[in-house]
Design a protein around this motif. Structure first.
Motif: not given
Length: 158
Positions: A55, A58, A68-69
């Motif tokens: 990740k 991100s 994604s966050r």
């Protein structure tokens, strides 16, 4: 008679026999499933660490739990969920749920909790060599960073 039959007698007479001595005579202090359990913990931690690293970049989002966050505890929650373990939502709750370990016993994949007094305010996943994967703050991204303070505690996900 086998060493396992003699083990209780040896242990009761010796009282302070170390685990190394017990191991040397062929006994065990762990249940048969303990080594399998240790491997499973290590496997989950390793998977969670890989997920967190994947990740990288991100964006941080307060309350973000992926895919994604992320905020800090959202990244650890997401990473361990992908590895097959369920964690509570906040850094403090995650600290309360883990098995607390010393810095000397930390391993890759353990959680690193940053605290001020009795309050845990940040969490990351230990990557080894004094570094963590974490989602630091608004305007930043998931990244590998050096642990910047000694005000940390370590926890192992069970």
């Amino acid at each position: 008679m086998t060493a396992q039959i003699h083990l209780p007698l040896l242990f009761s007479r010796a009282g302070a026999v170390s685990a190394l001595t017990i191991a040397a005579v062929g006994g065990t202090l762990l249940s048969p499933s303990s080594s399998a359990e240790a491997r499973a913990i290590s496997s989950h931690a390793s998977k969670a660490l890989k997920v967190a690293a994947s990740k990288q970049g991100s964006p941080y989002r307060y309350g973000g739990t992926g895919p994604s966050r992320f905020d800090c505890s959202g990244l650890t929650l997401y990473s361990y969920k992908k590895a097959g373990k369920i964690l509570p939502r906040t850094a403090q709750q995650q600290y309360n749920r883990t098995r607390h370990i010393s810095a000397a016993n930390r391993q890759r994949g353990d959680l690193v909790f940053f605290h001020s007094g009795g309050f845990v305010y940040h969490v990351g996943i230990y990557a080894g060599h004094g570094k963590i994967w974490h989602s630091p703050k608004t305007g930043d991204v998931v990244k590998l960073a050096k642990i910047w303070t000694r005000s940390v505690k370590y926890g192992r996900v069970r």
